[in-house]
Scaffold this motif. Structure first.
Motif, PDB file in Angstrom:
ATOM      1  N   ILE A 114       0.840  -1.215   0.000  1.00 14.60           N
ATOM      2  CA  ILE A 114       0.000   0.000   0.000  1.00 14.60           C
ATOM      3  C   ILE A 114       0.867   1.254   0.000  1.00 14.60           C
ATOM      4  CG2 ILE A 114      -1.638   1.345   1.369  1.00 14.60           C
ATOM      5  CD1 ILE A 114      -2.782  -1.414   2.320  1.00 14.60           C
ATOM      6  N   ILE A 115       1.899   1.254   0.856  1.00 15.60           N
ATOM      7  CA  ILE A 115       2.788   2.417   0.965  1.00 15.60           C
ATOM      8  C   ILE A 115       3.560   2.652  -0.322  1.00 15.60           C
ATOM      9  CG2 ILE A 115       4.886   3.288   2.111  1.00 15.60           C
ATOM     10  CD1 ILE A 115       3.859   1.932   4.686  1.00 15.60           C
ATOM     11  N   ARG A 116       4.002   1.556  -0.971  1.00 12.75           N
ATOM     12  CA  ARG A 116       4.838   1.701  -2.160  1.00 12.75           C
ATOM     13  C   ARG A 116       4.043   1.854  -3.457  1.00 12.75           C
ATOM     14  NH1 ARG A 116      10.139  -2.201  -1.167  1.00 12.75           N
ATOM     15  NH2 ARG A 116      10.682  -1.359   0.882  1.00 12.75           N
ATOM     16  N   HIS A 117       2.717   1.884  -3.350  1.00 14.92           N
ATOM     17  CA  HIS A 117       1.875   2.119  -4.532  1.00 14.92           C
ATOM     18  C   HIS A 117       0.924   3.294  -4.283  1.00 14.92           C
ATOM     19  CE1 HIS A 117       3.182  -2.037  -5.345  1.00 14.92           C
ATOM     20  NE2 HIS A 117       2.940  -1.770  -6.622  1.00 14.92           N
ATOM     21  N   PRO A 118       1.492   4.466  -4.007  1.00 17.04           N
ATOM     22  CA  PRO A 118       0.632   5.635  -3.750  1.00 17.04           C
ATOM     23  C   PRO A 118      -0.173   6.051  -4.982  1.00 17.04           C
ATOM     24  CG  PRO A 118       2.914   6.309  -4.017  1.00 17.04           C
ATOM     25  CD  PRO A 118       2.920   4.809  -3.942  1.00 17.04           C
ATOM     26  N   HIS A 119       0.266   5.625  -6.170  1.00 24.86           N
ATOM     27  CA  HIS A 119      -0.465   5.930  -7.401  1.00 24.86           C
ATOM     28  C   HIS A 119      -1.715   5.061  -7.538  1.00 24.86           C
ATOM     29  CE1 HIS A 119       2.518   2.799  -8.068  1.00 24.86           C
ATOM     30  NE2 HIS A 119       1.777   2.318  -9.030  1.00 24.86           N
ATOM     31  N   VAL A 120      -1.819   4.026  -6.699  1.00 27.07           N
ATOM     32  CA  VAL A 120      -3.007   3.163  -6.700  1.00 27.07           C
ATOM     33  C   VAL A 120      -3.849   3.404  -5.449  1.00 27.07           C
ATOM     34  CG1 VAL A 120      -3.862   0.784  -6.668  1.00 27.07           C
ATOM     35  CG2 VAL A 120      -1.847   1.373  -8.041  1.00 27.07           C
ATOM     36  N   PHE A 121      -3.183   3.502  -4.287  1.00 21.17           N
ATOM     37  CA  PHE A 121      -3.885   3.642  -3.014  1.00 21.17           C
ATOM     38  C   PHE A 121      -3.825   5.067  -2.459  1.00 21.17           C
ATOM     39  CE2 PHE A 121      -2.323  -0.764  -3.276  1.00 21.17           C
ATOM     40  CZ  PHE A 121      -3.532  -1.436  -3.228  1.00 21.17           C
ATOM     41  N   GLY A 122      -3.228   5.996  -3.195  1.00 22.38           N
ATOM     42  CA  GLY A 122      -3.113   7.376  -2.736  1.00 22.38           C
ATOM     43  C   GLY A 122      -3.473   8.366  -3.823  1.00 22.38           C
ATOM     44  N   GLU A 123      -2.894   9.545  -3.725  1.00 23.19           N
ATOM     45  CA  GLU A 123      -3.251  10.627  -4.641  1.00 23.19           C
ATOM     46  C   GLU A 123      -2.174  10.893  -5.698  1.00 23.19           C
ATOM     47  OE1 GLU A 123      -6.235  11.912  -4.390  1.00 23.19           O
ATOM     48  OE2 GLU A 123      -6.621  10.657  -2.624  1.00 23.19           O
ATOM     49  N   ILE A 124      -1.088  10.116  -5.664  1.00 22.16           N
ATOM     50  CA  ILE A 124       0.002  10.323  -6.616  1.00 22.16           C
ATOM     51  C   ILE A 124      -0.417   9.885  -8.019  1.00 22.16           C
ATOM     52  CG2 ILE A 124       2.374   9.700  -7.214  1.00 22.16           C
ATOM     53  CD1 ILE A 124       2.178  11.452  -4.775  1.00 22.16           C
ATOM     54  N   THR A 125       0.012  10.662  -9.037  1.00 25.11           N
ATOM     55  CA  THR A 125      -0.276  10.328 -10.435  1.00 25.11           C
ATOM     56  C   THR A 125       1.027   9.959 -11.138  1.00 25.11           C
ATOM     57  OG1 THR A 125      -2.157  11.836 -10.520  1.00 25.11           O
ATOM     58  CG2 THR A 125      -1.204  11.157 -12.636  1.00 25.11           C
ATOM     59  N   VAL A 126       1.010   8.876 -11.869  1.00 28.17           N
ATOM     60  CA  VAL A 126       2.175   8.456 -12.648  1.00 28.17           C
ATOM     61  C   VAL A 126       1.761   8.268 -14.107  1.00 28.17           C
ATOM     62  CG1 VAL A 126       3.362   7.353 -10.717  1.00 28.17           C
ATOM     63  CG2 VAL A 126       1.782   6.028 -12.117  1.00 28.17           C
ATOM     64  N   ASN A 127       2.745   8.449 -15.003  1.00 23.39           N
ATOM     65  CA  ASN A 127       2.453   8.340 -16.434  1.00 23.39           C
ATOM     66  C   ASN A 127       2.905   7.025 -17.053  1.00 23.39           C
ATOM     67  OD1 ASN A 127       1.336  11.020 -16.636  1.00 23.39           O
ATOM     68  ND2 ASN A 127       3.435  11.807 -16.488  1.00 23.39           N
ATOM     69  N   ASP A 128       3.925   6.399 -16.436  1.00 24.16           N
ATOM     70  CA  ASP A 128       4.438   5.162 -17.018  1.00 24.16           C
ATOM     71  C   ASP A 128       5.168   4.328 -15.966  1.00 24.16           C
ATOM     72  OD1 ASP A 128       6.940   6.437 -16.668  1.00 24.16           O
ATOM     73  OD2 ASP A 128       6.873   7.273 -18.699  1.00 24.16           O
ATOM     74  N   VAL A 169       6.784   4.793 -11.928  1.00 17.04           N
ATOM     75  CA  VAL A 169       6.421   3.872 -10.851  1.00 17.04           C
ATOM     76  C   VAL A 169       7.683   3.376 -10.145  1.00 17.04           C
ATOM     77  CG1 VAL A 169       5.472   1.596 -10.306  1.00 17.04           C
ATOM     78  CG2 VAL A 169       4.261   3.104 -11.894  1.00 17.04           C
ATOM     79  N   LEU A 170       8.676   2.949 -10.929  1.00 18.07           N
ATOM     80  CA  LEU A 170       9.915   2.423 -10.356  1.00 18.07           C
ATOM     81  C   LEU A 170      10.699   3.500  -9.617  1.00 18.07           C
ATOM     82  CD1 LEU A 170      11.068   0.091 -13.268  1.00 18.07           C
ATOM     83  CD2 LEU A 170       9.993  -0.558 -11.109  1.00 18.07           C
ATOM     84  N   GLU A 209      11.589   3.259  -5.608  1.00 23.00           N
ATOM     85  CA  GLU A 209      12.922   3.347  -5.012  1.00 23.00           C
ATOM     86  C   GLU A 209      13.005   4.462  -3.986  1.00 23.00           C
ATOM     87  OE1 GLU A 209      15.480   1.369  -5.233  1.00 23.00           O
ATOM     88  OE2 GLU A 209      14.457   0.010  -6.600  1.00 23.00           O
ATOM     89  N   HIS A 210      12.364   5.589  -4.300  1.00 22.43           N
ATOM     90  CA  HIS A 210      12.386   6.734  -3.378  1.00 22.43           C
ATOM     91  C   HIS A 210      11.681   6.381  -2.071  1.00 22.43           C
ATOM     92  CE1 HIS A 210      12.552  10.858  -2.019  1.00 22.43           C
ATOM     93  NE2 HIS A 210      11.235  10.878  -1.849  1.00 22.43           N
ATOM     94  N   ILE A 211      10.508   5.751  -2.180  1.00 24.35           N
ATOM     95  CA  ILE A 211       9.752   5.365  -0.983  1.00 24.35           C
ATOM     96  C   ILE A 211      10.524   4.306  -0.195  1.00 24.35           C
ATOM     97  CG2 ILE A 211       7.640   4.266  -0.168  1.00 24.35           C
ATOM     98  CD1 ILE A 211       6.247   5.476  -2.669  1.00 24.35           C
ATOM     99  N   LYS A 212      11.142   3.380  -0.926  1.00 25.92           N
ATOM    100  CA  LYS A 212      11.916   2.311  -0.284  1.00 25.92           C
ATOM    101  C   LYS A 212      13.053   2.897   0.546  1.00 25.92           C
ATOM    102  CE  LYS A 212      14.403  -1.948  -1.451  1.00 25.92           C
ATOM    103  NZ  LYS A 212      14.827  -2.838  -2.566  1.00 25.92           N
TER     104      LYS A 212
END
Length: 263
Positions: free
Chosen positions: A98-112, A116-117, A121-124
């Motif tokens: 959940i923490i490492r997928h903020p673009h799915v479970f949070g408000e972060i937007t990603v394009n590709d 995501v990677l 890495e940054h969250i990790k």
């Protein structure tokens, strides 16, 4: 009394392992430790990889079960020690996902996938408290196969900007390392030969990384190719009624070339 069923689930697996580890359980299972079965874990994972390579759903299903057994077995040992249990493991991995997928479970937007990677890495690094690039390199497990670890270290180092501009640049470094290896061989210095040979192998993983290839995979494929060609070479020699060990290296090389030509 154990409740026999036609179909079992993960809760049943946890209970079965608990029974096996109990006082009246299996004499072998109940004396095992993390260290005594750690090699079994590695073997089971490699068997999963073999099932994937063989594209066998039946084999994959079985081997994934063996890996799951290892996870449950290790968690049962820690349950007995009152350290953590299987539910804790499930909770921790769910929290991590959940923490490492903020673009799915949070408000972060990603394009590709690259974004995501990058975010991953940054969250990790944040969650692990890593504040320097060196710490990210040091966190790559020393127990990884050497080629895998070298390539992963090189990849993480590249995040700092310390990297080759392209694959040709990496190839140039390999040639330089080979020159240094040749120099060590000419000096007949075994320690230096070992050091320089290591540098050559490390440089090879950088080329693989730049080519977007996996070092472990390409070496495995080359090893399989060698075995196939060796088998054809041996067969050609046997058809001549000759003992392979009786031939000199030049003669063996001629048969090798014939085998290679056969593809």
């Amino acid at each position: 009394m154990f409740n026999f069923k036609n179909h079992y689930n993960i809760d049943d697996l946890v209970e079965i392992v608990k029974i096996l580890r109990s006082e009246d359980g299996c004499p072998w299972d109940k004396v095992q430790t993390h260290k005594s079965i750690k090699s079994d874990f590695i073997e089971e994972v490699y068997e999963v990889i073999e099932a994937i390579d063989m594209e066998s759903p039946e084999m994959l299903r079985e081997e994934l079960g063996d890996v799951l057994l290892q996870v449950v077995f290790h968690s049962q040992i820690k349950t007995e020690e009152n350290v953590f249990n299987f539910e804790d493991i499930c909770n921790d991995i769910c929290q991590k996902l959940i923490i490492r997928h903020p673009h799915v479970f949070g408000e972060i937007t990603v394009n590709d996938c690259d974004e995501v990677l990058t975010n991953w890495e940054h969250i990790k690094q944040q969650t692990k408290g890593q504040t320097t690039f060196t710490e990210t390199l040091e966190s790559v497990p020393k127990t990884f196969p050497a080629l895998m670890r070298a390539q992963k270290v090189g990849k993480r180092a590249s995040k700092s900007g310390m990297d080759f501009s392209d694959i040709k640049d990496a190839l140039s470094r390999l040639r330089s390392e080979i020159d240094e290896l040749e120099e060590a061989i000419n000096e007949n210095n075994s320690d230096k030969i070992g050091e320089e040979l290591g540098d050559v192998l490390f440089s090879c993983t950088n080329i693989a990384r730049k080519a977007e290839l996996d070092s472990e995979t390409v070496l495995t494929e080359s090893t399989e190719k060698f075995i196939r060609r060796f088998a054809r070479t041996e067969e050609l020699i046997r058809l001549k009624g000759i003992e392979m060990k009786s031939l000199g290296i030049d003669e063996l090389d001629n048969y090798w070339k014939q085998a290679k030509a056969q593809k």
